[in-house]
Design a protein around this motif. Structure first.
Motif, PDB file in Angstrom:
ATOM      1  N   ALA A  18      -1.808 -19.034 -21.696  1.00 38.92           N
ATOM      2  CA  ALA A  18      -1.392 -17.390 -22.433  1.00 38.92           C
ATOM      3  C   ALA A  18      -0.272 -17.546 -23.208  1.00 38.92           C
ATOM      4  O   ALA A  18      -0.396 -16.841 -24.386  1.00 38.92           O
ATOM      5  CB  ALA A  18      -1.456 -16.641 -21.123  1.00 38.92           C
ATOM      6  N   LEU A  19       0.786 -18.356 -23.116  1.00 36.62           N
ATOM      7  CA  LEU A  19       1.718 -18.157 -23.646  1.00 36.62           C
ATOM      8  C   LEU A  19       1.554 -18.826 -25.058  1.00 36.62           C
ATOM      9  O   LEU A  19       2.075 -18.209 -26.195  1.00 36.62           O
ATOM     10  CB  LEU A  19       2.971 -19.024 -23.050  1.00 36.62           C
ATOM     11  N   HIS A  21      -1.369 -19.225 -26.565  1.00 38.84           N
ATOM     12  CA  HIS A  21      -2.108 -17.993 -27.366  1.00 38.84           C
ATOM     13  C   HIS A  21      -1.337 -16.982 -28.134  1.00 38.84           C
ATOM     14  O   HIS A  21      -1.580 -16.723 -29.113  1.00 38.84           O
ATOM     15  CB  HIS A  21      -3.059 -17.326 -26.542  1.00 38.84           C
ATOM     16  N   THR A  22      -0.380 -16.702 -27.401  1.00 41.49           N
ATOM     17  CA  THR A  22       0.510 -15.528 -27.919  1.00 41.49           C
ATOM     18  C   THR A  22       1.360 -15.970 -28.984  1.00 41.49           C
ATOM     19  O   THR A  22       1.530 -15.345 -29.957  1.00 41.49           O
ATOM     20  CB  THR A  22       1.450 -14.795 -26.597  1.00 41.49           C
ATOM     21  N   ALA A  25      -0.499 -16.674 -32.211  1.00 38.07           N
ATOM     22  CA  ALA A  25      -1.335 -15.877 -32.929  1.00 38.07           C
ATOM     23  C   ALA A  25      -0.903 -15.584 -34.142  1.00 38.07           C
ATOM     24  O   ALA A  25      -1.822 -15.285 -34.904  1.00 38.07           O
ATOM     25  CB  ALA A  25      -1.226 -14.445 -32.100  1.00 38.07           C
ATOM     26  N   HIS A 101       7.462 -17.519 -27.218  1.00 41.36           N
ATOM     27  CA  HIS A 101       7.044 -16.050 -27.115  1.00 41.36           C
ATOM     28  C   HIS A 101       7.469 -15.233 -28.129  1.00 41.36           C
ATOM     29  O   HIS A 101       8.664 -15.482 -28.542  1.00 41.36           O
ATOM     30  CB  HIS A 101       7.312 -15.487 -25.986  1.00 41.36           C
ATOM     31  N   ASP A 103       8.539 -12.245 -28.171  1.00 37.91           N
ATOM     32  CA  ASP A 103       9.862 -11.298 -27.920  1.00 37.91           C
ATOM     33  C   ASP A 103      11.017 -12.296 -27.805  1.00 37.91           C
ATOM     34  O   ASP A 103      11.936 -11.643 -27.814  1.00 37.91           O
ATOM     35  CB  ASP A 103       9.620 -11.022 -26.356  1.00 37.91           C
TER      36      ASP A 103
END
Length: 172
Positions: A18-19, A21-22, A25, A101, A103
């Motif tokens: 998931a990391l 993918h984020t 992106a 990430h 963020d």
């Protein structure tokens, strides 16, 4: 505080995927179908096989990662393709799946992850570290060049919407 550590068997590959993918992106938004854009958990597991993974953790969640491994055997596929000769050269470590990430961008975390990967490769006795990135991704190419990576060739990976540049850095 962000903690960078070895990937542990107890770490969730679902969370790591998931990391990825984020983090990838924004590259997908530019039309570049990097494998990490939408890879399955099984592909994450395959890409980590034989590699040393590192993760950055902040507040109990994964916010960065990188993997590094030794050269591929000549007959072993690299994702779906035969590896380029650079990736089978003795003394060559391969860096992959570098992700931060969104963020946490701008905090120097990508540089810290690369520092850890380069140090690991050096400690294992590798003489150089290789990677590939999209040829049109000039910001990434410039980032690697500032760290001492030189462009040494290219490759067209099967199914990719872009040509890739192979880059290499001596680990003296």
């Amino acid at each position: 505080m962000i903690d960078i550590r070895l990937l542990q068997p107890s770490d969730s590959l679902e969370a790591l995927t998931a990391l990825l993918h984020t983090a990838y992106a924004s590259l997908a938004d530019q039309g570049w179908n990097f494998t990490a854009v939408d890879q399955s958990v099984d592909v994450t597991r395959e890409r980590l096989a034989g590699a040393q993974g590192f993760v950055a953790e902040w507040g109990g969640r994964l916010v960065g990662t990188v993997a590094v491994r030794g050269p591929k055997p000549a007959g072993e596929a690299y994702i779906a393709d035969p590896p380029p000769p650079l990736y089978t050269t003795p003394g060559t470590a391969i860096l992959s799946q570098l992700a931060v990430h969104p963020d946490c961008r701008g905090l120097g975390l990508g540089e810290q992850l690369m520092d850890v990967a380069e140090a690991w490769a050096r400690e294992q006795g590798f003489r150089q570290l290789a990677l590939d990135t999209a040829e049109p991704a000039t910001a990434l190419r410039n980032r690697y060049a500032r760290r001492g990576y030189a462009e040494v060739g290219g490759v067209q990976w099967q199914g990719k919407t872009y040509a890739s540049v192979l880059m290499c850095k001596p680990l003296g």
